[in-house]
Structures are given as structure tokens and as C-alpha cells.
Write an enzyme that holds these catalytic residues in place. Structure first.
Site, PDB file in Angstrom:
ATOM      1  N   VAL A 122      -2.169  -5.324   8.069  1.00  0.00           N
ATOM      2  CA  VAL A 122      -3.419  -6.090   7.948  1.00  0.00           C
ATOM      3  C   VAL A 122      -4.589  -5.177   8.304  1.00  0.00           C
ATOM      4  CG1 VAL A 122      -4.716  -8.069   8.813  1.00  0.00           C
ATOM      5  CG2 VAL A 122      -2.240  -8.252   8.441  1.00  0.00           C
TER       6      VAL A 122
ATOM      7  N   ARG B 154     -14.197  -7.006  -0.098  1.00  0.00           N
ATOM      8  CA  ARG B 154     -13.701  -6.844   1.275  1.00  0.00           C
ATOM      9  C   ARG B 154     -13.269  -5.384   1.459  1.00  0.00           C
ATOM     10  NH1 ARG B 154      -8.057  -5.419   2.522  1.00  0.00           N
ATOM     11  NH2 ARG B 154      -7.765  -5.865   4.731  1.00  0.00           N
ATOM     12  N   VAL B 155     -13.556  -4.807   2.630  1.00  0.00           N
ATOM     13  CA  VAL B 155     -13.234  -3.390   2.859  1.00  0.00           C
ATOM     14  C   VAL B 155     -11.890  -3.262   3.572  1.00  0.00           C
ATOM     15  CG1 VAL B 155     -13.964  -1.286   4.050  1.00  0.00           C
ATOM     16  CG2 VAL B 155     -15.652  -2.690   2.860  1.00  0.00           C
TER      17      VAL B 155
ATOM     18  N   ASP C  95      -8.719  -1.089   5.408  1.00  0.00           N
ATOM     19  CA  ASP C  95      -8.619   0.024   6.378  1.00  0.00           C
ATOM     20  C   ASP C  95      -8.261   1.342   5.689  1.00  0.00           C
ATOM     21  OD1 ASP C  95      -5.946  -1.293   5.934  1.00  0.00           O
ATOM     22  OD2 ASP C  95      -5.320   0.531   6.952  1.00  0.00           O
TER      23      ASP C  95
ATOM     24  N   THR D  66       0.857  -1.180   0.000  1.00  0.00           N
ATOM     25  CA  THR D  66       0.000   0.000   0.000  1.00  0.00           C
ATOM     26  C   THR D  66       0.902   1.242   0.000  1.00  0.00           C
ATOM     27  OG1 THR D  66      -1.714  -1.173   1.197  1.00  0.00           O
ATOM     28  CG2 THR D  66      -1.614   1.179   1.599  1.00  0.00           C
TER      29      THR D  66
ATOM     30  N   THR E 146      -0.222   0.998   7.106  1.00  0.00           N
ATOM     31  CA  THR E 146      -0.186  -0.158   6.217  1.00  0.00           C
ATOM     32  C   THR E 146      -0.164  -1.399   7.099  1.00  0.00           C
ATOM     33  OG1 THR E 146       0.982  -1.239   4.391  1.00  0.00           O
ATOM     34  CG2 THR E 146       2.356  -0.111   6.013  1.00  0.00           C
TER      35      THR E 146
HETATM   36  N1  ASP Z   1      -3.775  -2.250   4.772  1.00  0.00           N
HETATM   37  C1  ASP Z   1      -4.040  -2.829   3.469  1.00  0.00           C
HETATM   38  C2  ASP Z   1      -5.310  -3.614   3.548  1.00  0.00           C
HETATM   39  O1  ASP Z   1      -5.508  -4.358   4.481  1.00  0.00           O
HETATM   40  C3  ASP Z   1      -2.942  -3.720   2.983  1.00  0.00           C
HETATM   41  C4  ASP Z   1      -1.548  -3.171   3.074  1.00  0.00           C
HETATM   42  O2  ASP Z   1      -1.292  -2.217   3.786  1.00  0.00           O
HETATM   43  O3  ASP Z   1      -0.660  -3.720   2.398  1.00  0.00           O
HETATM   44  O4  ASP Z   1      -6.096  -3.521   2.632  1.00  0.00           O
END
Ligand code: ASP
Length: 280
Positions: free
Chosen positions: A206, A183-184, A186, A155, A204
Site C-alpha cells: 500500500v 493519486r501518487v 510510492d 507492481t 510493493t
Molecule cells: N505500491 C503500489 C502503489 O501503492 C501498489 C503495489 O505495490 O501493488 O501504487
């Protein structure tokens, strides 16, 4: 004037030294360019500018080159928060636009500030955003080989503090890869991207963990209540650890504190804090 950007948490997994160097070089060039831009633009304009450049770079999981969801479609999420006006806008799971952060920018002027799916796409088309296919051959190949879990890429995000002391934050993502369609993430919520007059944070990691602890909003609230940026982050990360949450952040406070997590080797970031710094 200060600026920090990130290229995501998973940037190094599954990548070789050459790709790692390419990511460092890209972040370094984008943060330098954005720092120059910040000299004559607001924090809000600058975070949009920087995240658009990151979205256009296929090395990162945002805009061009984003991850593909489990039904074979790319859905993008991005958000923007202006610390001065306290306005938040974003798009969730939008398809076929080049720069979702630019759609979020348009939405800042509307009463309805966060749109998802088909509604977000209709809004974008009505505002002149042309069709854009963000799939690149490498992501398609990964998808076809069902290897997304081992090739996650990052991200992107940016936090800036401008000459007038105003803060803004922007975050953009292609999601986790192979997720259940729609799926939503963050990234287009106040858990993943938040700013006020005291601090701005972009996350960034999960998304579900970041939302569970309301990470960005919580850190900013703590800074507002008198914590230093580091204290606020440390306390919030201690809370995240209680359920083994997985996240990384970048942030800037109105006092000029610049912060990034360094507990995990895989979050790449770059900052202009007096001089250029790049790390992953
Ligand atoms: N935070 C992002 C999500 O869960 C993924 C990421 O940061 O790589 O959609």
C-alpha cells in the site's frame, strides 16, 4: 554479482494456480536473463533492463497490463535510483508509453529528474517514446465489472549489485487500481525505491503506508549506519506494524546480503544469489 526482482504484493489474490505458475515461470526467466545481462553491464543498466522486461509482461501490474484508475485511464509510475551517483529519477502518472522505466532512464541526465502527468508525457514524446496503449482486455473487463479490489496484481521491481560493487534499484507500477485519478504511488518516490553505496531497496504494497514510514529510504539509511540488511528491515517493519502498514520489499546490500520479506504469502520474487531462487 547479485540480483533480485519482485512481481508485487498482490500477485496471488484472485488468481488461479495456472496464473501463479505463469508468474513464477516469468519471474524465473526474467531473473535468469537479467543475471546474464549483469555479467557485462552495470547495476544501473541491469535494473532498467529487468524492469523493462517485467513491464512488457502483461501478468504484472506495470507497463502492459496495468491497472486502470477510477476514471478509466491507465497512469503509470516508475523510478530509478543509481546507488553510485545517488541520483534518483522517475515519472508519476504518465499515460500511453510502453516502458515508463525507460523514460525515467532519460530523466537521469536532466536537472529536473521527476516529472508527472502531461509534462512527463511531453518529455517522453520529445524523446521518441511512441504512443502505446497498455490496456489489455482482462484489465478492461475487470474495470468494467468494478472488480479491481479483488483482482489486484503486482507492481514490479529490481535491485542489482554489479561486478564493481555498485548498487541500483528500479520500481514500476500501474498503481492500486480504481484509485482517484492522479493519486501518487510510492513507486516513484524515495519511500518506494532507494539505493546508495550501501544498499538498494524496492517496495510493493500500500503506497500510502510505504510513504508514511519512508520505507526504502529508511532501511537504506539504517544499513548505511551499520545495521545488517535484515536488522534494518526488521526494525523498519516493526515501525510499519505500529499503524498496521502493509508492504513487502526486496533488497541487496553492498556486502552481498540479499533480502526479501516473506511474512506475506502474496509477494512473488526471484533472485540470482549464487543460484536461481523463485518464490511466492
Ligand atoms: N505500491 C503500489 C502503489 O501503492 C501498489 C503495489 O505495490 O501493488 O501504487
Amino acid at each position: 554479482m547479485k540480483i533480485i526482482i519482485h512481481g508485487g504484493f498482490f500477485s496471488e489474490s484472485g488468481t488461479n494456480q495456472e496464473t501463479k505458475k505463469a508468474k513464477q515461470d516469468a519471474l524465473s526467466a526474467i531473473v535468469s536473463q537479467s543475471h546474464t545481462y549483469l555479467q557485462s553491464h552495470t547495476a544501473l543498466e541491469t535494473v532498467i533492463y529487468a524492469v523493462s522486461l517485467l513491464e512488457d509482461n502483461e501478468l504484472f501490474n506495470a507497463g502492459l497490463g496495468s491497472q486502470i484508475q477510477s476514471d478509466g485511464k491507465v497512469r503509470l509510475s516508475a523510478s530509478l535510483m543509481d546507488g553510485k551517483s545517488q541520483k534518483f529519477s522517475g515519472v508519476i502518472n504518465i499515460e500511453n508509453v510502453r516502458n515508463p522505466i525507460q523514460v525515467a532512464k532519460q530523466l537521469l541526465n536532466y536537472d529536473d529528474k521527476v516529472l508527472s502527468g502531461g509534462g512527463a508525457l511531453d518529455f517522453a514524446r520529445d524523446h521518441g517514446f511512441d504512443f502505446f496503449d497498455s490496456v489489455i482486455p482482462q484489465r478492461q473487463q475487470e474495470y468494467e465489472q468494478k472488480l479491481a479490489q479483488s483482482t489486484r496484481i503486482g507492481t514490479v521491481g529490481c535491485v542489482a549489485l554489479d561486478a564493481d560493487g555498485n548498487l541500483a534499484a528500479a520500481t514500476s507500477t500501474g498503481g492500486k487500481g480504481f484509485e482517484i485519478p492522479c493519486r501518487v504511488s510510492d513507486s516513484a518516490t524515495v519511500a518506494g525505491n532507494f539505493a546508495n553505496e550501501y544498499a538498494g531497496i524496492s517496495c510493493t504494497g500500500v503506497g500510502e503506508d510505504i510513504v508514511s514510514t519512508a520505507l526504502a529510504a529508511k532501511i537504506v539509511t539504517r544499513v548505511t549506519d551499520g545495521f545488517t540488511l535484515k536488522e534494518a528491515s526488521d526494525k523498519s517493519f516493526a515501525e510499519l506494524k505500529t499503524f498496521d502498514g502493509f508492504a513487502g520489499i526486496i533488497g541487496i546490500s553492498s556486502k552481498g546480503e540479499v533480502y526479501h520479506t516473506d511474512s506475506h504469502p502474496y509477494m512473488v520474487w526471484a533472485a540470482f544469489d549464487g543460484s536461481l531462487q523463485v518464490f511466492n
